[in-house]
Motif scaffolding. Structure first.
Motif, PDB file in Angstrom:
ATOM      1  N   CYS A 136      27.719  38.125  45.078  1.00  0.00           N
ATOM      2  CA  CYS A 136      26.568  37.224  44.911  1.00  0.00           C
ATOM      3  C   CYS A 136      26.344  36.386  46.162  1.00  0.00           C
ATOM      4  CB  CYS A 136      26.774  36.320  43.704  1.00  0.00           C
ATOM      5  SG  CYS A 136      26.646  37.182  42.126  1.00  0.00           S
ATOM      6  N   LEU A 137      27.417  35.898  46.771  1.00  0.00           N
ATOM      7  CA  LEU A 137      27.281  35.103  47.999  1.00  0.00           C
ATOM      8  C   LEU A 137      26.718  35.944  49.135  1.00  0.00           C
ATOM      9  CD1 LEU A 137      30.566  32.993  47.909  1.00  0.00           C
ATOM     10  CD2 LEU A 137      28.222  32.191  47.552  1.00  0.00           C
ATOM     11  N   LEU A 146      32.701  39.717  42.053  1.00  0.00           N
ATOM     12  CA  LEU A 146      31.315  39.401  41.688  1.00  0.00           C
ATOM     13  C   LEU A 146      30.806  38.155  42.411  1.00  0.00           C
ATOM     14  CD1 LEU A 146      31.306  40.176  37.857  1.00  0.00           C
ATOM     15  CD2 LEU A 146      30.106  41.408  39.667  1.00  0.00           C
ATOM     16  N   THR A 147      31.641  37.157  42.538  1.00  0.00           N
ATOM     17  CA  THR A 147      31.258  35.937  43.254  1.00  0.00           C
ATOM     18  C   THR A 147      30.993  36.243  44.722  1.00  0.00           C
ATOM     19  OG1 THR A 147      32.588  34.609  41.744  1.00  0.00           O
ATOM     20  CG2 THR A 147      31.955  33.577  43.819  1.00  0.00           C
ATOM     21  N   SER A 148      31.873  37.017  45.337  1.00  0.00           N
ATOM     22  CA  SER A 148      31.681  37.391  46.745  1.00  0.00           C
ATOM     23  C   SER A 148      30.404  38.196  46.931  1.00  0.00           C
ATOM     24  CB  SER A 148      32.880  38.204  47.255  1.00  0.00           C
ATOM     25  OG  SER A 148      34.043  37.444  47.184  1.00  0.00           O
ATOM     26  N   GLN A 174      22.979  36.505  48.774  1.00  0.00           N
ATOM     27  CA  GLN A 174      22.171  35.327  49.047  1.00  0.00           C
ATOM     28  C   GLN A 174      22.086  34.987  50.530  1.00  0.00           C
ATOM     29  OE1 GLN A 174      23.722  32.225  46.608  1.00  0.00           O
ATOM     30  NE2 GLN A 174      22.803  33.032  44.750  1.00  0.00           N
ATOM     31  N   THR A 203      36.090  38.628  38.788  1.00  0.00           N
ATOM     32  CA  THR A 203      35.305  37.412  39.029  1.00  0.00           C
ATOM     33  C   THR A 203      35.169  37.141  40.518  1.00  0.00           C
ATOM     34  OG1 THR A 203      36.081  36.495  36.933  1.00  0.00           O
ATOM     35  CG2 THR A 203      35.179  34.936  38.531  1.00  0.00           C
ATOM     36  N   MET A 204      36.258  37.299  41.260  1.00  0.00           N
ATOM     37  CA  MET A 204      36.218  37.075  42.713  1.00  0.00           C
ATOM     38  C   MET A 204      35.287  38.073  43.387  1.00  0.00           C
ATOM     39  SD  MET A 204      40.236  36.140  43.479  1.00  0.00           S
ATOM     40  CE  MET A 204      40.119  36.713  45.116  1.00  0.00           C
TER      41      MET A 204
END
Length: 156
Positions: A20-21, A16-18, A24, A13-14
């Motif tokens: 995605c950030l 994938l979140t990183s 963007q 999760t970490m």
């Protein structure tokens, strides 16, 4: 065994979140595209005394410092997506050259058509503010900080 699955799930999760950030975020080159108006030149004294690292310079000091440097004296720097930069003064278009962001996004290289190269350190770059530094070693040692503000919202 269950703890291992939980830890692996948190790590995934970490990551994938990183990712995605990072996707963007705009690159420095994308952020530069647009028109920037020159706001100020400030001189940082190397051997300064007092509380402030910067003091404003007047037009005469500015001319003395940049006597042997490439002087743009532009009010507007127009960065185009095709890596061309046009300097626009009150009298109109002055010069067009190529630009690149190097390093980790902290070096702005300007390459003139006659192969002269200028390099600036990008101190700050955001949607509305660009601060670049150039070094000089003439009668005084120090760094000149040039500050620009974006003239229009590039997303508008």
């Amino acid at each position: 065994m269950r703890i291992i699955w939980v830890v692996q799930g948190l790590l995934a999760t970490m990551i994938l979140t990183s990712a995605c950030l990072l996707i963007q975020l705009e690159s420095p080159e994308e952020l530069l595209v647009g028109e920037w108006e020159e706001l100020s030149w400030e001189y940082e004294k190397v051997n300064h005394q007092g509380n402030s690292n910067y003091s404003a310079i007047d037009e005469a000091q500015k001319r003395e410092i940049i006597q042997n440097l490439i002087l743009h004296e532009s009010e507007i720097w127009q960065f185009e997506p095709n890596k061309r930069l046009t300097f626009i003064s009150a009298n109109g278009r002055k010069e067009s050259l190529s630009w690149h962001v190097k390093g980790r996004g902290n070096i702005l290289e300007l390459r003139h058509d006659d192969e002269r190269i200028e390099e600036y350190q990008v101190q700050q770059l955001s949607e509305d503010l660009l601060v670049i530094h150039f070094n000089f070693d003439l009668q005084v040692k120090g760094i000149v900080k040039m500050t620009f503000k974006r003239m229009n919202n590039k997303n508008a």
